[in-house]
Design an enzyme around this catalytic site. Structure first.
Site, mmCIF file in Angstrom:
data_model
loop_
_atom_site.group_PDB
_atom_site.id
_atom_site.type_symbol
_atom_site.label_atom_id
_atom_site.label_comp_id
_atom_site.label_asym_id
_atom_site.label_seq_id
_atom_site.Cartn_x
_atom_site.Cartn_y
_atom_site.Cartn_z
ATOM 1 N N LYS A 247 -9.235 9.675 -4.898
ATOM 2 C CA LYS A 247 -9.742 9.009 -6.101
ATOM 3 C C LYS A 247 -11.197 8.577 -5.910
ATOM 4 C CE LYS A 247 -6.797 6.327 -8.524
ATOM 5 N NZ LYS A 247 -6.167 5.186 -9.225
ATOM 6 N N LYS B 31 -4.779 1.605 1.650
ATOM 7 C CA LYS B 31 -3.788 0.924 0.825
ATOM 8 C C LYS B 31 -2.997 0.015 1.758
ATOM 9 C CE LYS B 31 -2.164 1.151 -3.514
ATOM 10 N NZ LYS B 31 -2.880 1.362 -4.764
#
Ligand code: NAI
Length: 362
Positions: free
Chosen positions: A80, A92
């Site tokens: 992304k 993450k």
């Protein structure tokens, strides 16, 4: 006391190593007995910059599922960020447990210490199960946090800019398919009238589109009541639509759906739209144009990246609008090479990472 087991650095892992894909730079497991914190931070790739990605607080049925989720999600963040042209890597974190029972101020502060201990290699943000207000608390013990509330100096809710980016992605897909970017007169099916879906409907109606929408929550459909020209249906995918915009849950694009879908374009904000990687090939065979979710929904990431660099809202909004340029480039490349949009996106990411590594070596 925070106990960390750093898998990538060779310490004793708490789970089978076979699920730790070796493509990740670093995977850190941590536990704080005093607050009940159990967390995993996955740093997938820092070639383009520090790894940024939200913290998911979720009652995983076991640690293995949590690890699989964080590995997959952090890899997605590398994609992304690279496709959004941001100087950021992919990361993450997951906190294991039910946030309704486990989330306390002390736990969030302990989590902040964990993020701080990574020295800025990982920057955290809100995700499923965490809010901007939680990030304010996390920010009491770490500098490496974004998506805080405006009161704490953050950029607040990311849904409006996520919808804005999705709208420009859809216009670019329309340009690719119909030769003109306007959505005026097109019938768009928006699945999910939550934070993003609602904002997207507003943009589409303003552009002159005919919009049909669905949501399983009556509170969500009631909130949209004021739009007299919006048609609420049970299932947008059964309607005669030209664009399908999944803005609710992931995994809705299945092979049977692709067979029956009337839409020429699939472009929405929902994460992980493909029920299975093979579905994309069915999409290509049916001549449907799919805009990969991680390209269309990058507006929120661009917003928090801008928060970190203290960019003003207008600059960030312009950056989000450029998602449309990326989509055009991606769809043209996929068509030229006769490949799926996802494969074209993978190639674009790989190209950007290779170029960055080459530049770093030079
Ligand atoms: P939300 O939770 O505010 O809205 C989701 C809506 O979908 C809810 O109103 C829910 O009732 C509805 N829904 C659930 N199942 C449904 C179904 N089967 N059919 C129709 N409606 C259904 O979430 P939000 O923030 O609007 O996010 C939507 C999607 O976009 C999610 O997949 C999220 O991961 C993704 N996304 C959101 C970003 C953000 O900044 N909020 C950023 C990037 C991705």
């Amino acid at each position: 006391m925070l106990v960390q087991a750093d898998v990538a650095k060779g310490a004793e892992p708490e789970v089978d190593v076979d699920v730790v894909t070796l493509s990740h730079d670093q995977v850190v497991h941590a536990r704080d007995r005093a607050t009940g914190l159990r967390a995993i931070v996955a740093i997938h790739d820092t070639t383009l910059g520090p790894a940024l990605g939200g913290t998911r607080f979720y009652p995983y049925i076991d640690e293995r599922r949590a690890l699989q989720d964080v590995l997959r999600l952090s890899q997605g963040m590398t994609h992304k960020a690279a496709l959004a042209g941001l100087p950021l890597g992919g990361g993450k974190a997951v906190i294991l447990g039910d946030p309704a029972q486990l989330k306390t101020r002390d736990l969030l502060r302990a989590y902040g210490h964990l993020v701080e201990s990574l020295g800025g290699r990982y920057i955290t943000a809100a995700d499923v199960g965490t809010t901007s207000a939680d990030m304010d608390v996390v920010g009491e013990t770490t500098r490496h946090v974004v998506a805080r509330t405006p009161r704490a100096g953050g950029s607040g809710d990311s849904a409006p800019l996520t919808a804005y980016g999705t709208f420009y992605a859809m216009r670019a897909a329309a340009q690719h398919v119909w030769g003109t970017p306007t959505l005026a007169g097109r019938t768009i099916g928006v699945e999910g009238l939550g934070k993003v879906g609602y904002e997207l409907v507003a943009l589409l109606l303003a552009d002159g589109a005919a919009v049909v929408a669905s949501d399983i929550s009556t509170a969500a459909t009631t909130r949209a009541d004021h739009w007299t020209d919006l048609r609420i249906v049970d299932d947008v995918t059964r309607e005669n639509i030209e664009v399908y915009a999944p803005c609710a849950m992931g995994g809705t694009v299945t092979a049977p759906l692709v067979d029956s879908l009337s839409a020429a374009i699939i472009c929405g904000a929902a994460n992980n739209q493909m029920a299975h990687p093979n579905v994309e090939e069915s999409i290509r065979r049916r001549g449907i144009t799919w805009v990969p979710d991680y390209v269309a929904n990058a507006g929120g990431l661009i917003q928090v990246a801008g928060e970190r660099e203290r960019l003003d809202r207008d600059t960030v909004t312009r950056q989000v609008g450029r998602i449309g340029d990326t989509v055009q480039e991606l769809l043209a490349g996929a068509q030229r090479d006769g490949i799926c949009a996802g494969a074209a996106a993978d190639a674009m990411v790989a190209g950007r990472l290779v170029a960055a590594r080459r530049a770093q070596r030079a």
